[in-house]
Write an enzyme that holds these catalytic residues in place. Structure first.
Site, mmCIF file in Angstrom:
data_model
loop_
_atom_site.group_PDB
_atom_site.id
_atom_site.type_symbol
_atom_site.label_atom_id
_atom_site.label_comp_id
_atom_site.label_asym_id
_atom_site.label_seq_id
_atom_site.Cartn_x
_atom_site.Cartn_y
_atom_site.Cartn_z
ATOM 1 N N LYS A 119 0.867 -1.189 0.000
ATOM 2 C CA LYS A 119 0.000 0.000 0.000
ATOM 3 C C LYS A 119 0.899 1.233 0.000
ATOM 4 O O LYS A 119 2.023 1.163 0.480
ATOM 5 C CB LYS A 119 -0.859 0.018 1.274
ATOM 6 C CG LYS A 119 -1.900 -1.083 1.355
ATOM 7 C CD LYS A 119 -3.235 -0.614 0.779
ATOM 8 C CE LYS A 119 -4.280 -1.702 0.826
ATOM 9 N NZ LYS A 119 -4.680 -2.023 2.206
ATOM 10 N N HIS A 122 1.948 7.009 2.594
ATOM 11 C CA HIS A 122 1.517 8.376 2.307
ATOM 12 C C HIS A 122 1.622 9.277 3.535
ATOM 13 O O HIS A 122 1.997 8.826 4.615
ATOM 14 C CB HIS A 122 0.106 8.381 1.717
ATOM 15 C CG HIS A 122 -0.914 7.722 2.599
ATOM 16 N ND1 HIS A 122 -1.454 8.343 3.691
ATOM 17 C CD2 HIS A 122 -1.468 6.485 2.545
ATOM 18 C CE1 HIS A 122 -2.318 7.520 4.269
ATOM 19 N NE2 HIS A 122 -2.341 6.382 3.603
ATOM 20 N N HIS A 125 0.765 8.494 7.120
ATOM 21 C CA HIS A 125 1.618 7.688 7.994
ATOM 22 C C HIS A 125 2.661 8.523 8.721
ATOM 23 O O HIS A 125 3.392 8.021 9.565
ATOM 24 C CB HIS A 125 2.367 6.618 7.189
ATOM 25 C CG HIS A 125 1.469 5.621 6.554
ATOM 26 N ND1 HIS A 125 1.264 5.564 5.197
ATOM 27 C CD2 HIS A 125 0.696 4.650 7.089
ATOM 28 C CE1 HIS A 125 0.413 4.596 4.923
ATOM 29 N NE2 HIS A 125 0.035 4.029 6.052
HETATM 30 N N1 ARG Z 1 -1.290 -1.375 9.914
HETATM 31 C C1 ARG Z 1 -2.301 -0.703 10.679
HETATM 32 C C2 ARG Z 1 -2.929 0.411 9.851
HETATM 33 O O1 ARG Z 1 -2.299 0.917 8.958
HETATM 34 C C3 ARG Z 1 -1.754 -0.102 11.943
HETATM 35 C C4 ARG Z 1 -1.232 -1.095 12.935
HETATM 36 C C5 ARG Z 1 -1.073 -0.499 14.284
HETATM 37 N N2 ARG Z 1 -0.541 -1.423 15.256
HETATM 38 C C6 ARG Z 1 -1.219 -2.419 15.813
HETATM 39 N N3 ARG Z 1 -0.597 -3.195 16.658
HETATM 40 N N4 ARG Z 1 -2.495 -2.637 15.544
HETATM 41 O O2 ARG Z 1 -4.042 0.786 10.150
#
Ligand code: ARG
Length: 554
Positions: A119, A122, A125
């Site tokens: 993905k 962007h 983040h």
């Molecule tokens: N990858 C997830 C997102 O972009 C965030 C993960 C955050 N960390 C976790 N342990 N859930 O929404």
């Protein structure tokens, strides 16, 4: 220096504790003790209590004089002694070392950035990356053992779709890029709507990844490596580091024991075929553990991850630097862990932050308004270069300085405001040399360094030459540095340090224009250079905690 403690010792009365001492308001000395709250117990008027305390004070060499005003006892510190103490502390870091000693042996896990494979990386983040990266540095600086975790989003049925798309249309003759993956995914979504056979192939490819079929796993790994290679370039540029990239896939074989335990503890219920933990009595919707087809979910992986971190790192705190939108998710996960009887559930914190918009426009990946973080950084650096060309065309190492200014500007944008507020990224704003920005801090730091370079070696310092109001205001502020960093860690708020540094730069600039630093008067020069050095070093150290580099020249 911990004057509140010293003053408490001086008063030496069991009723008075360190927390009772406050910073004095402007014009009433340095610290104050409001005596109102002791009136009941001592059966005396606050004013009388204040004078009683005043006449019983023991040894008082760091205090110049005290004053009883209304119900307050005001303390005026001996400015000279304080200047001496602060300059010594800046040089040998006694207060910071004391904080480090307190924290020795403590561990904090920080889950941040946590990007999704295949993905776009962007500007959305940016916040998690910057806040988490800064907290990582702050905690380490304060003596904690910090574990930086990039909880990669590397699992889900979308990888089956991507695999099917790659097999069908991927150009295998050249290296894959993140953009290729995005395009393939978009194409798959469009074409599979018309072509059910394709959609089916997406599902079978995912099953192959799940079953670990070598060919499928190889391509899946390629997606992961390709994403990480691109994302790592951005991390390197920003000075962001991780100790672990264990993402969602890592927990594939670690969820079963959790699910078994949930069942054994009778915490689960079957609802429409899905396995859930009901949370109605806590005012929350149920936490989904497995779907009706048996597939695990985001929350299941977080339950396994939290347990893994507790077992592996034995943390004192475990932080999740994730947008406010996931508030409910973390509340549910933390609650389920509490219901499972994990006593460390109380040590988990969702460190939330608000939304980012870009040049006044909201961001929406779905509507195609994607702004890549790498582009934002590059644009900011390019614009910084143009400003430097204009302001100081003869400067050496312009590219390196532009890099530091541009990256610093982006970091300060992310870290300069209280986390929870929504923020708008605008190039003009973040690159202003006058506002509350990184370039302003960097410029002030470079100004200090240039004065120091001109001034040469600093001889013996007579601290009584720094007791005038402008110098003393800087000294007072320097005195609260260690407390400020500690405060920012306990609130998980890098912006506390950002605010502090802006104030320090402003106070220094006021001092700077109030009188010449380098003069015929050697003793005065030494004293002012010593103050300048303390400010420069503190600015540089504080900026590093915000992932901002401080060039020597600008
Ligand atoms: N990858 C997830 C997102 O972009 C965030 C993960 C955050 N960390 C976790 N342990 N859930 O929404």
């Amino acid at each position: 220096m911990n004057y509140k403690k010293l003053i408490t010792e001086l008063i030496n009365n069991p009723l008075v504790t360190e927390n009772d001492i406050t910073l004095a308001t402007e014009g009433h000395g340095d610290f104050a003790l409001p005596c109102f709250k002791y009136a009941r117990e001592l059966r005396k008027a606050p004013q009388v209590i204040a004078s009683d305390f005043a006449s019983n004070l023991s040894e008082r060499d760091f205090i110049d004089h005290v004053e009883v005003a209304g119900g307050y006892l005001n303390f005026y510190l001996s400015r000279k002694a304080r200047v001496e103490a602060v300059l010594a502390d800046c040089a040998d870091k006694t207060s910071i070392k004391a904080v480090r000693a307190e924290n020795a042996g403590k561990t904090v896990c920080i889950d941040y950035s946590s990007i999704n494979i295949a993905k776009p990386f962007h500007i959305g983040h940016l916040m998690s990356t910057a806040i988490g990266g800064s907290l990582y540095r702050i905690f380490k600086y304060l003596g904690w053992n910090a574990v930086g975790i990039n909880h990669l989003g590397d699992w889900g049925t979308q990888f089956g779709k991507l695999l099917a798309a790659y097999n069908e249309w991927g150009d295998k003759s050249r290296p894959l890029t993140l953009n290729d993956m995005l395009a393939l995914y978009v194409r798959f979504t469009e074409e599979s709507e018309k072509n059910p056979e394709l959609a089916e192939r997406g599902r079978t490819e995912f099953l192959k990844i799940e079953r670990g079929e070598p060919e499928a796993v190889k391509t899946y790994e390629l997606f992961k490596e390709t994403t990480l290679a691109e994302v790592n370039k951005v991390y390197d540029r920003l000075g962001i580091k991780f100790d672990s990239y264990n993402g969602e896939a890592f927990y594939n074989d670690k969820m079963e024991p959790i699910i078994d335990e949930l069942n054994a503890k009778a915490l689960t219920e079957v609802s429409d075929g899905a396995l859930v933990v009901k949370l109605d009595e806590f005012g929350m919707p149920p936490c989904l553990i497995t779907r009706s087809d048996g597939a695990t979910l985001y929350a299941t992986r977080d339950l396994a991850a939290a347990n893994y971190r507790a077992d592996t790192y034995r943390f004192d705190k475990s932080l999740y630097v994730v947008a406010t939108q996931q508030n409910l998710h973390f509340k549910q996960v933390f609650k389920v862990l509490e219901l499972m009887g994990r006593e460390w559930a109380k040590d988990l914190t969702h460190v939330q932050f608000g939304m980012v918009s870009y040049e006044g426009k909201p961001l929406s990946t779905r509507h195609g308004h994607v702004v890549f973080l790498a582009d934002v950084i590059q644009n900011t650096v390019d614009k910084a270069k143009a400003i430097i060309e204009e302001k100081n065309p003869v400067l050496e190492d312009k590219d390196e300085i532009a890099e530091n200014v541009g990256v610093g500007a982006v970091m300060f944008f992310a870290l300069g405001t209280g986390r929870i507020k929504d923020v708008d990224f605008a190039y003009d704003k973040v690159l202003s040399f006058e506002g509350e920005t990184a370039p302003y801090l960097q410029y002030t730091h470079a100004r200090c360094r240039s004065v120091l370079a001109k001034g040469g070696d600093i001889g013996e310092v007579d601290c009584s030459l720094l007791t005038d109001d402008d110098s003393y205001a800087v000294i007072r502020h320097l005195d609260s540095y260690a407390d400020t960093v500690r405060d920012s860690a306990s609130k998980y708020e890098p912006s506390v340090i950002a605010r502090y540094l802006i104030d320090l730069a402003q106070l220094y600039n006021r001092f700077y224009i109030s009188g010449r630093i380098i003069t015929e008067d050697k003793k005065l020069t030494f004293a002012r250079l010593a103050l300048t050095k303390a400010v420069a070093d503190t600015l540089k150290e504080g900026m590093a905690l915000l992932l901002i580099n401080a060039p020597e020249k600008m």
